[in-house]
Design a protein around this motif. Structure first.
Motif, PDB file in Angstrom:
ATOM      1  N   ARG A  59       0.801  -1.211   0.000  1.00  0.00           N
ATOM      2  CA  ARG A  59       0.000   0.000   0.000  1.00  0.00           C
ATOM      3  C   ARG A  59       0.838   1.268   0.000  1.00  0.00           C
ATOM      4  O   ARG A  59       0.439   2.288   0.565  1.00  0.00           O
ATOM      5  CB  ARG A  59      -0.928   0.041   1.212  1.00  0.00           C
ATOM      6  N   ARG A  60       2.009   1.210  -0.540  1.00  0.00           N
ATOM      7  CA  ARG A  60       2.752   2.449  -0.709  1.00  0.00           C
ATOM      8  C   ARG A  60       3.791   2.277  -1.809  1.00  0.00           C
ATOM      9  O   ARG A  60       4.384   1.214  -1.970  1.00  0.00           O
ATOM     10  CB  ARG A  60       3.441   2.867   0.574  1.00  0.00           C
ATOM     11  N   GLU A 115      -1.894  10.217  -6.000  1.00  0.00           N
ATOM     12  CA  GLU A 115      -2.465   9.178  -6.840  1.00  0.00           C
ATOM     13  C   GLU A 115      -1.462   8.050  -7.048  1.00  0.00           C
ATOM     14  O   GLU A 115      -1.827   6.891  -7.129  1.00  0.00           O
ATOM     15  CB  GLU A 115      -2.848   9.802  -8.183  1.00  0.00           C
ATOM     16  N   GLN A 116      -0.220   8.429  -7.132  1.00  0.00           N
ATOM     17  CA  GLN A 116       0.837   7.434  -7.326  1.00  0.00           C
ATOM     18  C   GLN A 116       1.213   6.770  -6.017  1.00  0.00           C
ATOM     19  O   GLN A 116       2.118   5.945  -5.965  1.00  0.00           O
ATOM     20  CB  GLN A 116       2.085   8.100  -7.911  1.00  0.00           C
ATOM     21  N   SER A 117       0.570   7.184  -4.954  1.00  0.00           N
ATOM     22  CA  SER A 117       0.903   6.670  -3.626  1.00  0.00           C
ATOM     23  C   SER A 117       2.356   6.949  -3.239  1.00  0.00           C
ATOM     24  O   SER A 117       2.973   6.178  -2.519  1.00  0.00           O
ATOM     25  CB  SER A 117       0.637   5.166  -3.514  1.00  0.00           C
ATOM     26  N   ASP A 119       4.475   8.567  -0.913  1.00  0.00           N
ATOM     27  CA  ASP A 119       4.063   9.111   0.375  1.00  0.00           C
ATOM     28  C   ASP A 119       5.179   9.854   1.098  1.00  0.00           C
ATOM     29  O   ASP A 119       5.048  10.203   2.260  1.00  0.00           O
ATOM     30  CB  ASP A 119       3.491   8.008   1.264  1.00  0.00           C
TER      31      ASP A 119
ATOM     32  N   LYS B   3      -7.430   6.777   5.780  1.00  0.00           N
ATOM     33  CA  LYS B   3      -6.980   6.102   4.548  1.00  0.00           C
ATOM     34  C   LYS B   3      -7.942   6.401   3.392  1.00  0.00           C
ATOM     35  O   LYS B   3      -9.125   6.663   3.599  1.00  0.00           O
ATOM     36  CB  LYS B   3      -6.853   4.600   4.773  1.00  0.00           C
ATOM     37  N   ARG B   4      -7.383   6.324   2.217  1.00  0.00           N
ATOM     38  CA  ARG B   4      -8.142   6.720   1.042  1.00  0.00           C
ATOM     39  C   ARG B   4      -9.248   5.741   0.707  1.00  0.00           C
ATOM     40  O   ARG B   4      -9.150   4.548   0.967  1.00  0.00           O
ATOM     41  CB  ARG B   4      -7.197   6.862  -0.143  1.00  0.00           C
ATOM     42  N   THR B   6     -11.402   3.388  -1.605  1.00  0.00           N
ATOM     43  CA  THR B   6     -11.078   2.543  -2.746  1.00  0.00           C
ATOM     44  C   THR B   6     -12.299   2.454  -3.651  1.00  0.00           C
ATOM     45  O   THR B   6     -13.379   2.922  -3.306  1.00  0.00           O
ATOM     46  CB  THR B   6     -10.709   1.123  -2.298  1.00  0.00           C
ATOM     47  N   SER B  50      -6.271   4.579  -7.352  1.00  0.00           N
ATOM     48  CA  SER B  50      -4.863   4.348  -7.015  1.00  0.00           C
ATOM     49  C   SER B  50      -4.099   3.876  -8.234  1.00  0.00           C
ATOM     50  O   SER B  50      -4.495   2.912  -8.889  1.00  0.00           O
ATOM     51  CB  SER B  50      -4.772   3.307  -5.914  1.00  0.00           C
TER      52      SER B  50
END
Lengths: 356, 356
Positions: A59-60, A115-117, A119, B3-4, B6, B50
């Motif tokens: 998730r990143r 959007e690209q994660s 972070d 958190k985003r 989904t 994402s």
DNA sequence: AAGCATGATGGAATCGTTTCCATGGAGAAG
DNA sequence: CTTCTCCATGGAAACGATTCCATCATGCTT
């Protein structure tokens, strides 16, 4: 154009499960025998784990974002090189964005990074705290470099704020610089602008200069404040002028300054683009440096030495700044990092002379 | 730090399936009623797809890689700005790497990009074709900018190659520049080095200069070849010298050149870093520009005008070059693109004078 | 009125990885 | 000899999107 081997291929070829392969490759426990076999097979298949799969699972996105106003500003280029120098050995990709000094574009780029994660982000901010709030809220680890975002709108029509500023100025104190990340709580790496400007102003004073101007660009508010403080009350506000970021606007500001105030005898330029503009404008107006006007420029850049006379500068370590900022952003495993202030150095070359 | 949302959250909240949401968001067919509802919910949840999920599914990372030798070389910074300017409206992230001119680092960075599944790349190459073969084989879409990778090792101990070179030189012809991507078949965007150099040499000749030197850096082989061609046989090879990329080495090369050949009267610098070095070295040796030595520098950079005298340059459109390269790499939907050659322009300022 | 075409819709597979958990075997301790 | 512990191992479930395909409803044609 053959497609890359996946972890599954490796597992199959090595006769083990994918979990085992993953463990071996990421340093988990495994028997020496299997480890060796897996490694051999992986090497033979030229297997490279796909960042895509990993990133999704974790998730990143690895990597760090880098936002600067303009790469052709040599200082920003130096800073970027510093970030790259820190990221490369860590194997972290760097996603670059150039905002053109426009808060709106900055906002868009932040959105893109989100959007690209991506972070983790090193930024030379152009927008104010409002621009940056979304990034922070989204959980990004941000480190500001070279500047801090301006505080909330601080409307011109806020008499209270203005009064406070005046008061402080009259006391010979700087208006409190936006407390590093008070509202935002973001660590930063900046140069000691206050000391740098003070040293420069003292130096010019020592040469006999009385009417010293400050020529700034976007993001140079702290430097302007430091300038006002160093000059001391009463500050002649006509001698503090700003360009908007483009080279043209910097030139216009410099030219306007020289023309409207022929009595000034020295200029402190708040950045190398402004310094460049000052030299150009002075030349155009037949002002000789340093005979007619003395010049100190913020930023030491390679070409400062090429000018004639070579420019006296307030050097700030651009590369280090980028490196340290990247370090901070990489190391902060969630916990807060302390901000860093790097020293500046007045490098005396030939662009300042005695007041005549 | 929330958190985003989904796509699943959106689907649930809108009371539809994830497939429908995906379709609506990516322009597929859907009834106006659902479309509207999904859009509303998405906006309300501040949903942003994402890139991670998408990329994994599509087996490619969006975005484009950008590899340059050194960002503090103002020309490369301009080029980078061009790439960014093209990528930004397209919403494509740019992953930046700086190779320091070192083929090995370049190789590593290519590997890193491969790992990230970045499959489109704009590069100012430092390594030779061998360095680049892996990238091509892996199916990357590569566009070279400003230079092409040197041909295969072309070992110093390869008498055949050397002989051919000699032959061509004696004929007053340039050694055939590595045909754009013959071995590699990679499109490129470069300046018309041949014309640029030729114009500069003719200009200097016109001023009466006989002993003209070329001061190059890594990647300036095509320019050196063009220089040899423009000068015509016999080429005094002592007047063609190279630095290795760092500013120090450039300075050393320039200084060495001036000292070993006091008879030279003009220098063509193959890039702005070299030009900078030449100015510095000349000043150190008390050679006056243009009285003692004339100087033409490749690359028009803002600070060229700041020197005194302002430098006469061969301008090449750095920003355009980056923009066009990015365009090529973005547009090539798999099919081959044609290479582009951009014009150069000799901008006469003050660093060249008549031969004395 | 029955059959068929069309279009909207949702379920499920997929991408390549990491990681949780269950399994099984081996060695140690009783 | 039994039981307990520990470790290596593999299966399977995530992660968040896209996309194939089956389903279903609707409206049209014959």
């Amino acid at each position: 154009m053959e497609k890359r081997a996946t972890i599954k291929d490796v597992a199959e070829a090595a006769g083990v499960g994918v979990a085992t392969v993953s463990r071996v490759l990421s340093g988990g426990s495994a028997s020496p025998r299997t480890r060796e076999r897996v490694l051999a097979v992986a090497a033979q298949l030229d297997y490279r784990p796909s960042a895509l799969g990993r990133n999704l699972r974790q998730r990143r996105t690895g990597g760090i974002g880098l936002l600067v106003p303009d790469l052709t500003d040599t200082f920003h280029a130096q800073l970027a090189e510093g970030v790259l120098a820190c990221a490369r050995p860590a194997g972290e990709p760097v996603v670059l964005g150039s905002t053109g000094g426009d808060p709106e574009q900055e906002s868009e780029l932040i959105g893109m990074l989100l959007e690209q994660s991506v972070d983790r982000l090193v930024a030379v901010p152009s927008g104010d705290e409002e621009t940056w709030a979304p990034a922070i809220r989204a959980g990004m680890t941000v480190v500001f470099a070279d500047r801090l975002p301006a505080g909330p709108p601080a409307a011109d029509d806020d008499p209270a704020a203005a009064a406070v500023d005046d008061l402080l100025l009259l006391d010979g104190l700087a208006p409190a610089p936006p407390p590093p990340g008070r509202a935002l709580d973001v660590p930063s790496v900046v140069a000691d602008d206050r000391a740098g400007i003070r040293t420069a102003v003292r130096y010019l004073r020592g040469l006999g200069h009385k009417r010293i101007a400050f020529l700034g660009g976007p993001g140079h508010d702290r430097r302007a404040a430091a300038f006002r403080e160093a000059v001391g009350a009463p500050v002649d506000e006509e001698l503090v002028v700003f360009g908007t970021g483009s080279r043209d606007s910097a030139y216009a500001a410099a030219s306007g300054l020289f023309q409207s105030r022929p009595d000034l005898s020295a200029v402190v330029a708040g950045g190398n683009v402004l310094g460049e503009a000052a030299v150009l404008a002075a030349r155009e107006l037949d002002l000789r440096v340093p005979r007619d006007v003395s010049l100190v420029m913020y930023d030491d850049v390679p070409w400062a030495e090429l000018c004639s006379p070579p420019l006296t500068v307030i050097a700030q370590p651009g590369r280090d700044m980028g490196y340290r900022a990247a370090e901070l952003v990489l190391r902060s495993g969630g916990r807060r990092q302390r901000s860093v202030v790097l020293p500046t150095e007045l490098i005396i070359r030939g662009s300042c002379g005695p007041h005549r």
